[in-house]
Design a protein around this motif. Sequence first.
Motif, PDB file in Angstrom:
ATOM      1  N   MET A   1     -27.157  24.063 -13.761  1.00  0.00           N
ATOM      2  CA  MET A   1     -27.064  22.800 -14.499  1.00  0.00           C
ATOM      3  C   MET A   1     -27.495  21.656 -13.585  1.00  0.00           C
ATOM      4  SD  MET A   1     -23.476  23.369 -16.586  1.00  0.00           S
ATOM      5  CE  MET A   1     -22.584  24.016 -15.166  1.00  0.00           C
ATOM      6  N   VAL A   2     -28.452  20.884 -14.067  1.00  0.00           N
ATOM      7  CA  VAL A   2     -28.978  19.740 -13.320  1.00  0.00           C
ATOM      8  C   VAL A   2     -28.726  18.473 -14.125  1.00  0.00           C
ATOM      9  CG1 VAL A   2     -31.069  18.602 -12.493  1.00  0.00           C
ATOM     10  CG2 VAL A   2     -30.729  21.042 -12.057  1.00  0.00           C
ATOM     11  N   PRO A   3     -27.847  17.583 -13.645  1.00  0.00           N
ATOM     12  CA  PRO A   3     -27.646  16.310 -14.352  1.00  0.00           C
ATOM     13  C   PRO A   3     -28.895  15.437 -14.229  1.00  0.00           C
ATOM     14  CG  PRO A   3     -26.448  16.314 -12.276  1.00  0.00           C
ATOM     15  CD  PRO A   3     -27.014  17.690 -12.437  1.00  0.00           C
ATOM     16  N   VAL A   4     -29.313  14.884 -15.367  1.00  0.00           N
ATOM     17  CA  VAL A   4     -30.527  14.066 -15.411  1.00  0.00           C
ATOM     18  C   VAL A   4     -30.116  12.598 -15.521  1.00  0.00           C
ATOM     19  CG1 VAL A   4     -32.690  13.612 -16.619  1.00  0.00           C
ATOM     20  CG2 VAL A   4     -31.772  15.954 -16.521  1.00  0.00           C
ATOM     21  N   PHE A   5     -30.448  11.825 -14.482  1.00  0.00           N
ATOM     22  CA  PHE A   5     -30.077  10.419 -14.435  1.00  0.00           C
ATOM     23  C   PHE A   5     -31.280   9.540 -14.723  1.00  0.00           C
ATOM     24  CE2 PHE A   5     -26.479  12.209 -12.285  1.00  0.00           C
ATOM     25  CZ  PHE A   5     -25.442  11.321 -12.516  1.00  0.00           C
ATOM     26  N   VAL A   6     -31.028   8.491 -15.501  1.00  0.00           N
ATOM     27  CA  VAL A   6     -31.993   7.410 -15.690  1.00  0.00           C
ATOM     28  C   VAL A   6     -31.310   6.157 -15.147  1.00  0.00           C
ATOM     29  CG1 VAL A   6     -33.298   6.037 -17.323  1.00  0.00           C
ATOM     30  CG2 VAL A   6     -33.028   8.508 -17.694  1.00  0.00           C
ATOM     31  N   GLY A   7     -31.729   5.741 -13.969  1.00  0.00           N
ATOM     32  CA  GLY A   7     -30.972   4.709 -13.273  1.00  0.00           C
ATOM     33  C   GLY A   7     -29.610   5.263 -12.904  1.00  0.00           C
TER      34      GLY A   7
ATOM     35  N   GLU B   1     -17.220  21.275 -18.683  1.00  0.00           N
ATOM     36  CA  GLU B   1     -16.428  21.700 -17.534  1.00  0.00           C
ATOM     37  C   GLU B   1     -17.021  21.150 -16.233  1.00  0.00           C
ATOM     38  OE1 GLU B   1     -13.378  23.860 -15.407  1.00  0.00           O
ATOM     39  OE2 GLU B   1     -13.616  22.917 -17.375  1.00  0.00           O
ATOM     40  N   LEU B   2     -18.346  21.089 -16.177  1.00  0.00           N
ATOM     41  CA  LEU B   2     -19.004  20.508 -15.011  1.00  0.00           C
ATOM     42  C   LEU B   2     -18.548  19.062 -14.804  1.00  0.00           C
ATOM     43  CD1 LEU B   2     -21.216  20.394 -12.790  1.00  0.00           C
ATOM     44  CD2 LEU B   2     -22.823  19.724 -14.603  1.00  0.00           C
ATOM     45  N   ARG B   3     -18.527  18.285 -15.855  1.00  0.00           N
ATOM     46  CA  ARG B   3     -18.137  16.879 -15.715  1.00  0.00           C
ATOM     47  C   ARG B   3     -16.652  16.735 -15.397  1.00  0.00           C
ATOM     48  NH1 ARG B   3     -19.201  12.541 -19.506  1.00  0.00           N
ATOM     49  NH2 ARG B   3     -18.613  13.922 -21.239  1.00  0.00           N
ATOM     50  N   ARG B   4     -15.845  17.663 -15.917  1.00  0.00           N
ATOM     51  CA  ARG B   4     -14.413  17.605 -15.603  1.00  0.00           C
ATOM     52  C   ARG B   4     -14.173  17.877 -14.125  1.00  0.00           C
ATOM     53  NH1 ARG B   4      -9.934  20.443 -14.804  1.00  0.00           N
ATOM     54  NH2 ARG B   4     -11.024  22.441 -14.721  1.00  0.00           N
ATOM     55  N   ARG B   5     -14.882  18.852 -13.587  1.00  0.00           N
ATOM     56  CA  ARG B   5     -14.682  19.232 -12.186  1.00  0.00           C
ATOM     57  C   ARG B   5     -15.373  18.275 -11.226  1.00  0.00           C
ATOM     58  NH1 ARG B   5     -13.038  24.528 -10.899  1.00  0.00           N
ATOM     59  NH2 ARG B   5     -12.493  25.801 -12.713  1.00  0.00           N
TER      60      ARG B   5
ATOM     61  N   ALA C   1     -27.364  19.917  -8.234  1.00  0.00           N
ATOM     62  CA  ALA C   1     -27.527  21.109  -9.079  1.00  0.00           C
ATOM     63  C   ALA C   1     -26.269  21.948  -8.910  1.00  0.00           C
ATOM     64  CB  ALA C   1     -28.760  21.911  -8.702  1.00  0.00           C
ATOM     65  N   TYR C   2     -25.863  22.615  -9.987  1.00  0.00           N
ATOM     66  CA  TYR C   2     -24.602  23.353  -9.996  1.00  0.00           C
ATOM     67  C   TYR C   2     -24.831  24.745 -10.590  1.00  0.00           C
ATOM     68  CZ  TYR C   2     -22.586  18.816  -9.030  1.00  0.00           C
ATOM     69  OH  TYR C   2     -22.283  17.616  -8.442  1.00  0.00           O
ATOM     70  N   LEU C   3     -24.081  25.702 -10.045  1.00  0.00           N
ATOM     71  CA  LEU C   3     -24.131  27.091 -10.505  1.00  0.00           C
ATOM     72  C   LEU C   3     -22.811  27.437 -11.179  1.00  0.00           C
ATOM     73  CD1 LEU C   3     -25.182  30.049 -10.606  1.00  0.00           C
ATOM     74  CD2 LEU C   3     -24.392  30.302  -8.236  1.00  0.00           C
ATOM     75  N   ASP C   4     -22.896  27.951 -12.404  1.00  0.00           N
ATOM     76  CA  ASP C   4     -21.684  28.323 -13.139  1.00  0.00           C
ATOM     77  C   ASP C   4     -21.871  29.689 -13.797  1.00  0.00           C
ATOM     78  OD1 ASP C   4     -19.020  27.607 -14.385  1.00  0.00           O
ATOM     79  OD2 ASP C   4     -20.207  27.962 -16.191  1.00  0.00           O
ATOM     80  N   ASN C   5     -20.857  30.535 -13.652  1.00  0.00           N
ATOM     81  CA  ASN C   5     -20.817  31.802 -14.404  1.00  0.00           C
ATOM     82  C   ASN C   5     -19.380  32.179 -14.751  1.00  0.00           C
ATOM     83  OD1 ASN C   5     -19.860  32.612 -11.873  1.00  0.00           O
ATOM     84  ND2 ASN C   5     -20.870  34.609 -11.962  1.00  0.00           N
ATOM     85  N   ASP C   6     -18.488  31.177 -14.789  1.00  0.00           N
ATOM     86  CA  ASP C   6     -17.071  31.418 -15.018  1.00  0.00           C
ATOM     87  C   ASP C   6     -16.814  31.675 -16.502  1.00  0.00           C
ATOM     88  OD1 ASP C   6     -14.302  31.299 -15.301  1.00  0.00           O
ATOM     89  OD2 ASP C   6     -14.073  29.796 -13.733  1.00  0.00           O
TER      90      ASP C   6
ATOM     91  N   LEU D   1     -27.872  10.784 -18.542  1.00  0.00           N
ATOM     92  CA  LEU D   1     -28.336  10.825 -19.924  1.00  0.00           C
ATOM     93  C   LEU D   1     -28.351  12.239 -20.498  1.00  0.00           C
ATOM     94  CD1 LEU D   1     -29.381   8.953 -22.157  1.00  0.00           C
ATOM     95  CD2 LEU D   1     -31.713   9.408 -21.325  1.00  0.00           C
ATOM     96  N   PHE D   2     -28.791  13.206 -19.691  1.00  0.00           N
ATOM     97  CA  PHE D   2     -28.896  14.599 -20.131  1.00  0.00           C
ATOM     98  C   PHE D   2     -28.412  15.526 -19.017  1.00  0.00           C
ATOM     99  CE2 PHE D   2     -32.664  12.525 -22.169  1.00  0.00           C
ATOM    100  CZ  PHE D   2     -32.248  12.640 -23.487  1.00  0.00           C
ATOM    101  N   THR D   3     -28.252  16.800 -19.378  1.00  0.00           N
ATOM    102  CA  THR D   3     -28.127  17.874 -18.391  1.00  0.00           C
ATOM    103  C   THR D   3     -29.120  18.967 -18.772  1.00  0.00           C
ATOM    104  OG1 THR D   3     -25.772  17.417 -18.052  1.00  0.00           O
ATOM    105  CG2 THR D   3     -26.605  19.539 -17.282  1.00  0.00           C
ATOM    106  N   ALA D   4     -29.991  19.307 -17.831  1.00  0.00           N
ATOM    107  CA  ALA D   4     -30.945  20.405 -18.041  1.00  0.00           C
ATOM    108  C   ALA D   4     -30.248  21.709 -17.647  1.00  0.00           C
ATOM    109  CB  ALA D   4     -32.195  20.186 -17.202  1.00  0.00           C
ATOM    110  N   VAL D   5     -30.255  22.681 -18.567  1.00  0.00           N
ATOM    111  CA  VAL D   5     -29.495  23.919 -18.393  1.00  0.00           C
ATOM    112  C   VAL D   5     -30.438  25.111 -18.450  1.00  0.00           C
ATOM    113  CG1 VAL D   5     -27.606  25.331 -19.281  1.00  0.00           C
ATOM    114  CG2 VAL D   5     -27.492  22.833 -19.489  1.00  0.00           C
TER     115      VAL D   5
END
Length: 588
Positions: free
Chosen positions: A107-113, A75-79, A88-93, A117-121
Amino acid sequence: MTSGTLDPAQMAVIANRLDTIVREMTSTLLRAGRSSVIAVARDFSCSIVTGEDELLASAEGLPVHIFGAHLQTAELRRRHPDLRDGDAYLDNDPYVGGSHHADHTIMVPVFVGDTHLFTAVAKSHQADIGNSMPTTYFAMAKDVYEEGALNFPCVQVQRDREDISDVIEMCRRRIRVPDQWYGDYLATLGAARTGERRLKELVDVYGLELIRQFVAEWFDYSERRMTAAISALPSGRYVRHGQHDSVGPLPPIPLKVDLTVDAEAGRVSIDLRDNPDCVPAGLNMTRSTATNMAIAGLFNNIDPTVPHNAGAFRRVEVLLRENCVVGIPRHPTSASMATTNVADRLVNLAQSALGEAGTGHGVAEGGTGMGPGMGVISGTDWRTGMPFVNQMFVANNGGPASRDCDGWLTWILPVCAGLLYRDSIEINEQKYPVQFDYVRLLPDSGGPGRHRGANAMELAYTARGNPVDVVWTLDAHESPPNGIHGGGPGATAAAALRHATGEVTELPGTGAIALEPGQYVLNTTAGGGGFGDPRTRDADAVLHDVAEGYVTRDAAAEVYGVVIVGEEHSPRVDQDATERRRAALGAV
C-alpha cells in the motif's frame, strides 16, 4: 469545490482514466513478476482506494482480492496516523483486513501536497511465505503457529522510497526462495508506485478540487446504478445450503447463505451468521473474504456494467459474526485457505441463491477445489541445485451455466470468476523439474442444462531428476457443483497416484507427497453446474458440443434428447429422431 455536477462525458473520461491506471499497474506486475504464480497465472490484483478508505477502481482485479482492499487501508491509517509521501507498507494480516497470509499487499499513500488523496494497492499471491511446510495453502494447520507464515500487520517497508532493510532481511531469512520473493516484492512495489505516479499526474491535469468532486459524484452514480440493478430483482428471502467436503480428519462443513432482496428500497442483505464456528484447520475465511465472496455472488447476478466500488457497496449489507468459519476469525485461528475452498463454496451459494427467485434468475455452481493440478510444488532442482517453490495453476475447474450462456471453460475457481490465468505447461516444465503426460478436457463432465456447465479436466504429471513435494486440498470430491432450474451437477473431483508399476492408488482430500520420477499424480477437476432443463437445449448447440468433444453422442441422446448421426467429421442432427426422442423423455 466546483459548483454543480460534472458533465457526463467528463465523468466517463476520468472514470476510464482511473481504470487505465489500474490496468497499467496490472501490466507492470505481470511483466515484472518473478514467480510463475504471478508472471504466468496472474494471481494478483491492483486497485485504487480513496484517502477515506473507499474502493474507487479495480479494473480486472480478482474478486477475492479486491472487495477487502479498503479494510486494509483503514487498518493502515489506524496504525500509522502519520503517513507521509514516499512511504510504502506491507500487509498480509488476516485478522483485520487481509485475505490470507500468502497475499502480500503493498500500500502506497498518494499525497497531493499535504493531502492524502488516494492509496495505491497491489496485492500478489506469493510462492512461499515461510509456512512450516512448503505451501501457501495449509489446510490442516491447527492454528496460526502451526501455519508458521510470516505476518506483516501493515508494516512499513519503505521510507522516502527506499527499502527498510530490516524487513527485507526478515523475509530473506524465512522464505525458501528469497530471490524469487524479492523479485515479486519489487514487482508488486513497482505496480503500486506506478499507480502513485499516474494518480499524481491525473490531479495535475484536472486539479485537486475537480478530482474530489468526481469521486463524490462517481460514488453517487454507482449507488444509483446498484439501486436500479437491485430493483430489477424480485423481492424476497432466498436461502441456499451447501457444504465443503471432508478433508483429512475434518468432516464436511455445512454452509448457508441467507439473502434478502428489498427491491423497493434497492437493498440486499446477506446474512452469514448461521454457519459453524471456526474449525481447527486452515479452511476458515476472513472478514474480507467472507464479505467479498458474498458480494461477488450478488454481482454475478446483475448488470455487469454496474461499477464495482464503494458507491455500489452502499446498497449491500453483509452480516458476519466472530469465530465463524465464514466470518471473523480470532487470533490464533488459521485462515491459510481463506481465499479458496470454503470461499469458493460461499460464492457458489450466493450466486445460486437467487435462483430461488424464479427461472430468470440465479447462476449455477462452478467447479471448486485445489487438487494436485493446482498444488504447490517444491524441492531442489537437480539442474541448478537450487531450491524452488511454486503454486501451480495448470488444472481448471468448469464454470457455471447461467440464464444467458454456457459455463466458462477456463473458469479455474469461483473466487476468481475466470480472471485468473491457467499456467503454461511449457513454462512450468522449463522453470521447474516436472513433466506433464497429458492435460485434457473430460467429455460429459459439465452439468447438463439448457445452458451447459463447462467441462472438467484431467491431467497427469511426474517429477524429473529429483523427487518433487506436492501439497494439495481437494473439494467437490463428495458433493459436486449443483445446477439450478433443472440443470444437472458437474462432475466430481478426484486425485490419485499412478506408480511406476502402473498401479493406481487414490489420494486423500488433502495431503503432501514426495513425488518420485516415474510416478504420476493424477487429478480430475470438477465440472460446472447446468442451468435449466437439458431437454430444452438448442439441438444445434448440442451438435456443436458433440463436434467439439464436450458431449458424447450417447449423452446427447440420453440426456439432451438430441440424436446425432453421420460420420465423425460431418455429424448432423436427425430432426425426426430427435423429436421422437425428446417426446419419449417428456421434454417440456
